[in-house]
Design an enzyme around this catalytic site. Structure first.
Site, mmCIF file in Angstrom:
data_model
loop_
_atom_site.group_PDB
_atom_site.id
_atom_site.type_symbol
_atom_site.label_atom_id
_atom_site.label_comp_id
_atom_site.label_asym_id
_atom_site.label_seq_id
_atom_site.Cartn_x
_atom_site.Cartn_y
_atom_site.Cartn_z
ATOM 1 N N GLU A 17 7.708 -1.721 -4.465
ATOM 2 C CA GLU A 17 7.582 -0.513 -5.294
ATOM 3 C C GLU A 17 8.939 -0.226 -5.948
ATOM 4 O O GLU A 17 10.011 0.477 -5.351
ATOM 5 C CB GLU A 17 7.459 0.419 -4.294
ATOM 6 C CG GLU A 17 7.377 1.908 -4.861
ATOM 7 C CD GLU A 17 6.814 2.894 -4.028
ATOM 8 O OE1 GLU A 17 6.402 2.895 -2.839
ATOM 9 O OE2 GLU A 17 6.835 4.120 -4.400
ATOM 10 N N LYS A 20 3.821 -1.996 -6.921
ATOM 11 C CA LYS A 20 3.405 -0.646 -6.611
ATOM 12 C C LYS A 20 4.364 0.056 -7.880
ATOM 13 O O LYS A 20 5.528 0.586 -7.347
ATOM 14 C CB LYS A 20 3.525 0.237 -5.199
ATOM 15 C CG LYS A 20 3.368 1.571 -5.305
ATOM 16 C CD LYS A 20 3.092 2.153 -4.058
ATOM 17 C CE LYS A 20 3.185 3.578 -3.873
ATOM 18 N NZ LYS A 20 2.648 3.893 -2.661
HETATM 19 P P1 13P Z 1 3.173 9.489 -4.523
HETATM 20 O O1 13P Z 1 1.878 9.085 -5.155
HETATM 21 O O2 13P Z 1 3.390 10.871 -4.027
HETATM 22 O O3 13P Z 1 4.170 9.338 -5.549
HETATM 23 O O4 13P Z 1 3.564 8.840 -3.352
HETATM 24 C C1 13P Z 1 3.343 7.213 -3.361
HETATM 25 C C2 13P Z 1 4.527 6.718 -2.551
HETATM 26 O O5 13P Z 1 4.287 5.974 -1.485
HETATM 27 C C3 13P Z 1 5.569 7.086 -2.993
HETATM 28 O O6 13P Z 1 6.898 5.972 -2.264
#
Ligand code: 13P
Length: 340
Positions: free
Chosen positions: A177, A219
């Site tokens: 991510e 992600k």
């Molecule tokens: P949000 O969808 O609120 O951005 O959170 C997702 C997430 O896991 C951020 O690290």
């Protein structure tokens, strides 16, 4: 576990019609969310709230996996059932956030670096034993004020690759991510350029660290203008620019892309995902890994009261169903109105 097994888990995480519930708010973040609904952030309240979600049978049918915070993976429901077992019983895969938040990276124009690599190889087998089959690590890139610096960007994506490498060695699928934040004044072109840079460097580092792309889930953020940007962007434009950016950076060996919501409104996050899947023409599954866009509504409906449990579950089920449809490109704004 072989690469084929990692790939099986990754494919299940992005199975058509389902997506990931990011319920891994750190103690600080969940306190902020609870403050907003007037609920005290005690261990019992955090447990009750998350138990409510995991027991929402219909809602969970749209959820392929749940990202947990360390506290939650060890917690038991009120009747003594481990919360992990509730997730498994719902046909969903338990996952675990393993990063330890961020700190300032010295001399890097205000960039932060994600912590948590020290001791990670020792922590991962314990999480596996507890039921986790995937993990999450979030790198935070602030695109405003001349950021990111090269030092900030490179250190963060290198850490992401180190984490992904350790996860796969422990038979755990890493969610990779790299988040470009969306609260600044950057316009959509700037978000595009910085996200493209971040993704190119991320995949280069994954290659250097021998990470098998068939066994990860990406992600990313969507390509949206920052909240303070003068120029807004329409749903179609965001969908087109996001697909274009990802196609230029993400190898087709990656099974799936599960977006973060990053502060978009509930309906925007759903509409963008739906628009991308309606457009199609890309080699990966595209679904959601939402925190706020799945939980803002149930948190409000629940507000910490036992008598609101069903209302909280209904609000969660609705958002999960809307996003499940968006993952198939089968959502429409009328479906929102029908329930509202
Ligand atoms: P949000 O969808 O609120 O951005 O959170 C997702 C997430 O896991 C951020 O690290």
């Amino acid at each position: 576990m072989s690469l084929a097994d990692l790939n099986k888990v990754a494919m299940a995480m992005v199975a058509p019609g389902r997506g990931i519930l990011a319920a891994d708010e750190s103690s600080g973040t969940i306190k902020k969310r609870f403050d907003a609904i007037g609920v005290e952030s005690t261990e019992a309240n955090r447990r009750d709230y998350r138990e409510m979600l995991f027991r929402a049978k219909e809602g969970m049918s749209y959820i392929s996996g749940v990202i947990l915070y360390d506290e939650t993976i060890w917690q038991k429901a009120e009747d003594g059932t481990p919360l992990v077992k509730l997730i498994e019983a719902a046909g969903s895969i338990p996952g675990i956030k393993v990063d330890e938040g961020t700190e300032d990276l010295a001399g890097a124009r205000g960039d932060v670096i994600t912590k948590g690599l020290d001791g990670l190889s020792k922590r991962l087998p314990k999480y596996y034993e507890q039921g986790a089959r995937f993990a999450k690590w979030r790198a935070v890139i602030d695109p405003t004020g001349g950021r990111p610096s090269y030092a900030g960007l490179l250190s963060n994506v290198h850490a992401l690759a180190r984490y992904a490498n350790l996860c796969q060695a422990a038979n755990i699928v890493p969610i990779v991510e790299p988040e470009v934040l969306m609260d600044g004044d950057n316009d959509i072109e700037q978000t595009y350029a910085i996200t493209q840079w971040v993704l190119k460097e991320t995949f280069q580092q994954l290659y250097y660290l021998n990470v098998e792309l068939e066994g990860i889930v990406l992600k990313p953020n969507m390509i949206v203008p920052g909240k303070k940007a003068a120029k807004k962007a329409g749903i179609e434009e965001v969908a087109e620019q996001t697909i274009r950016c990802l196609k230029s950076c993400v190898p087709s060996a990656v099974p799936g892309i599960a977006f973060l919501s990053g502060g978009q409104s509930d309906e925007e996050a759903t509409a963008h995902l739906d628009a991308m899947n309606k457009l199609g023409g890309f080699p990966w599954k595209m679904t959601f890994s939402y925190g706020r866009a799945l939980q803002a509504a149930p948190q409000k409906a629940w507000s910490g009261k036992k008598e609101n449990l069903h209302a909280g579950q209904a609000a969660f089920t609705h958002r999960a169903r809307m996003n499940g449809l968006a993952s198939l490109g089968k959502w429409s704004p009328e479906l929102e109105k029908k329930v509202a």
